[in-house]
Design a protein around this motif. Structure first.
Motif, PDB file in Angstrom:
ATOM      1  N   UNK A  43       0.808  -1.431   0.188  1.00  0.00           N
ATOM      2  CA  UNK A  43      -0.603  -0.140   0.240  1.00  0.00           C
ATOM      3  C   UNK A  43       0.554   0.922  -0.147  1.00  0.00           C
ATOM      4  N   UNK A  44       0.932   2.144  -1.149  1.00  0.00           N
ATOM      5  CA  UNK A  44       1.536   3.262  -1.510  1.00  0.00           C
ATOM      6  C   UNK A  44       0.643   4.820  -0.797  1.00  0.00           C
ATOM      7  N   UNK A  45       1.429   5.508  -0.027  1.00  0.00           N
ATOM      8  CA  UNK A  45      -0.357   6.485  -0.055  1.00  0.00           C
ATOM      9  C   UNK A  45       0.667   8.079   0.931  1.00  0.00           C
ATOM     10  N   UNK A  46       0.321   8.895  -0.285  1.00  0.00           N
ATOM     11  CA  UNK A  46       0.866   9.737   0.686  1.00  0.00           C
ATOM     12  C   UNK A  46      -0.693  10.677   0.743  1.00  0.00           C
ATOM     13  N   UNK A  47      -1.434  11.633   2.198  1.00  0.00           N
ATOM     14  CA  UNK A  47      -1.552  12.424   2.850  1.00  0.00           C
ATOM     15  C   UNK A  47      -1.898  12.767   4.186  1.00  0.00           C
ATOM     16  N   UNK A  48      -2.524  13.624   4.112  1.00  0.00           N
ATOM     17  CA  UNK A  48      -2.745  14.476   5.107  1.00  0.00           C
ATOM     18  C   UNK A  48      -3.502  13.062   6.420  1.00  0.00           C
ATOM     19  N   UNK A  49      -2.359  13.086   7.577  1.00  0.00           N
ATOM     20  CA  UNK A  49      -3.020  12.013   8.227  1.00  0.00           C
ATOM     21  C   UNK A  49      -3.297  12.542   9.842  1.00  0.00           C
ATOM     22  N   UNK A  50      -4.219  12.436  10.783  1.00  0.00           N
ATOM     23  CA  UNK A  50      -4.266  12.130  12.416  1.00  0.00           C
ATOM     24  C   UNK A  50      -3.483  11.573  12.815  1.00  0.00           C
ATOM     25  N   UNK A  51      -2.792  11.795  13.245  1.00  0.00           N
ATOM     26  CA  UNK A  51      -1.466  11.277  14.907  1.00  0.00           C
ATOM     27  C   UNK A  51      -1.639  11.147  16.152  1.00  0.00           C
ATOM     28  N   UNK A  52      -2.125   9.672  16.701  1.00  0.00           N
ATOM     29  CA  UNK A  52      -1.451  10.839  17.953  1.00  0.00           C
ATOM     30  C   UNK A  52      -0.698  11.590  18.956  1.00  0.00           C
TER      31      UNK A  52
END
Ligand code: NAP
Length: 422
Positions: free
Chosen positions: A252-261
């Motif tokens: 799986x390859x992806x680039x995106x904004x993410x919510x990280x703990x």
């Protein structure tokens, strides 16, 4: 060892300077003197102070017999591809920092290079030696994931929004004033630069093929202060992540904004810095932190490749002496991604709306984990904003829900979604 520097700008200038300044140390470490003998630029009239002769005659430099290594630091894709192919066909070594070129042409260049040294440490995360780490240091491991912040500009903008309360536009302006963002920032804030780097790393980690258009790329342009507030309320930080993950027999390859703990190491990588986590089956999680760009940090990586060439250290370009598998690993289809999701919805402030939304979600297999409604502010005429997070869901279901919600009369703006990563 005689070096020609093709492109003497931000990085090229520093390569020439450091080779001259640290000459004794570099000679001791590499066993040979590494001498920058010529630099090629476009505009000879620009004022520079680098202590090597310059020319704008690329063809003449390419034809010289006294050059051992060509360092390509011009940027672009088609022109450097043509030049580097020509150089490699003459069996001359090449070093480059050009991630855009490698995102598109790395396998063609590998085929042309064969045993001719081709260094590209500087193409990912500037000063962090992540290519050598993956290819050499972690070569015993099955890699389960490579995940990180690989674009300093976006990270600076998100950090300013999180810590200083700036809007995206204001944070971008400040990044431009400080020289962290280009006049046209699309490449950085749109996620494309991080995607190029991810593709290079995934060739080493998994031996996968793939071009930018094959993978999911989303930027940070639509992140609002509301998203930041929600993230903070729920102990998350928003980061632009580049993610490569092994899922069964696919990647799986992806680039995106993410919510990280908030308590994850990656959440603590702030400002223009880069941070990359690599998880291997033998080593567990490793984490690499440092400057992802800048002339001097990037030159440090370029010169490390030159030193390898001088030492005659030869690693296979992507770390495989023979192909990894008879059938290369495939990329996971974007619709098959599974993760948790955050939604921001602006809707009519009416009875029954919430029930309709939760119905649409549950009919499409989305199970809500948390829900928040901010008190309506005075003058907030455009409805009320709702925030949801889901349990692990399928990307295809999420896309369908967004499509259905967008068509509802009570929905005032296109629903916005951010994926949640740990
Ligand atoms: N800057 C960073 O922090 C960083 C970090 C990691 C990787 N990189 C990569 O490193 C490479 C160089 O970046 P940079 O920031 O140093 O770029 P830059 O400051 O724009 O410098 C580019 C240099 O190449 C020369 N050039 C461009 N086109 C040319 C042509 N057709 N013929 C001859 N010379 C040409 C330019 O000449 P003039 O000076 O005469 O215009 C300039 O000297 C890019 O691939 C970039 O992605 C950069």
């Amino acid at each position: 060892m005689r070096v020609a520097i093709l492109g003497v700008g931000t990085v090229g200038e520093q390569v020439a300077k450091i080779l001259i300044q640290n000459q004794k140390l570099i000679t001791a470490r590499s066993g040979k003197e590494i001498t920058p003998v010529i630099g090629v630029v476009k505009n000879l009239n620009k004022k520079r102070d680098i202590g090597i002769p310059l020319t704008d005659d690329m063809d003449a430099v390419l034809k010289r017999d006294d050059i051992d290594v060509y360092v390509e630091l011009m940027g672009g894709v088609d022109y450097p591809y043509r030049i580097i192919s020509e150089i490699l066909k003459r069996k001359k070594a090449v070093v480059t920092a050009n991630k855009a070129l490698l995102a598109y042409h790395r396998y063609e260049l590998q085929n042309i290079a064969q045993d001719t040294p081709f260094g590209f440490e500087a193409s990912v995360a500037g000063g962090i030696p992540i290519i050598k780490t993956l290819r050499e240091g972690l070569s015993a491991n099955h890699i389960s994931s490579v995940k990180g912040i690989m674009n300093g500009t976006s990270n600076y903008i998100l950090t300013s929004m999180m810590q200083g309360g700036a809007s995206f536009e204001r944070a971008l302006k400040s990044a431009q004033e400080l020289g962290y963002a280009e006049a046209d920032p699309t490449f950085d804030v749109g996620g494309f630069d991080a995607a190029h780097k991810l593709l290079i790393l995934s060739s080493i980690a998994y031996g996968v093929y793939g071009k930018p258009e094959d993978i999911l790329i989303e930027g940070i342009e639509s992140i609002t202060k509301e998203d930041i507030f929600f993230a903070q309320d729920f102990e998350y930080i928003i980061k632009l992540l580049a993610i490569a993950k092994k899922v069964d027999d696919k990647v799986e390859l992806r680039v995106h904004p993410a919510l990280v703990a908030k308590d994850k190491m990656i959440a603590k990588v702030d400002g223009v810095m880069n941070g990359i986590s690599v998880v291997g089956d033998a080593v567990g999680e490793t984490m690499f932190y440092g400057p992802g760009a800048g002339g001097s940090a990037t030159a440090s990586a370029v010169i490390s490749d030159l030193i390898d060439i001088a030492r005659d250290v030869k690693s296979p370009m992507f770390g495989y002496k023979i192909p990894l598998e008879l059938t290369p690993l495939e990329l996971l289809a974007q619709d098959e991604i599974r993760t948790k999701y955050y939604f921001r919805l602006t809707v009519d402030d009416k009875m029954g709306v919430l029930a309709k939304i939760t119905n649409i979600m549950s009919e499409n297999n989305l199970s809500i984990d948390s829900f928040l409604q901010k008190p309506k502010l005075k003058g907030d005429e455009n409805g009320v904003t709702l925030f949801f997070t889901t349990h692990t869901s399928l990307e295809l279901d999420v896309k369908r829900v967004i499509e259905i919600l967008t068509k509802q009369e009570f929905v005032k703006e296109k629903p916005f979604m951010i994926r949640i990563e740990g």
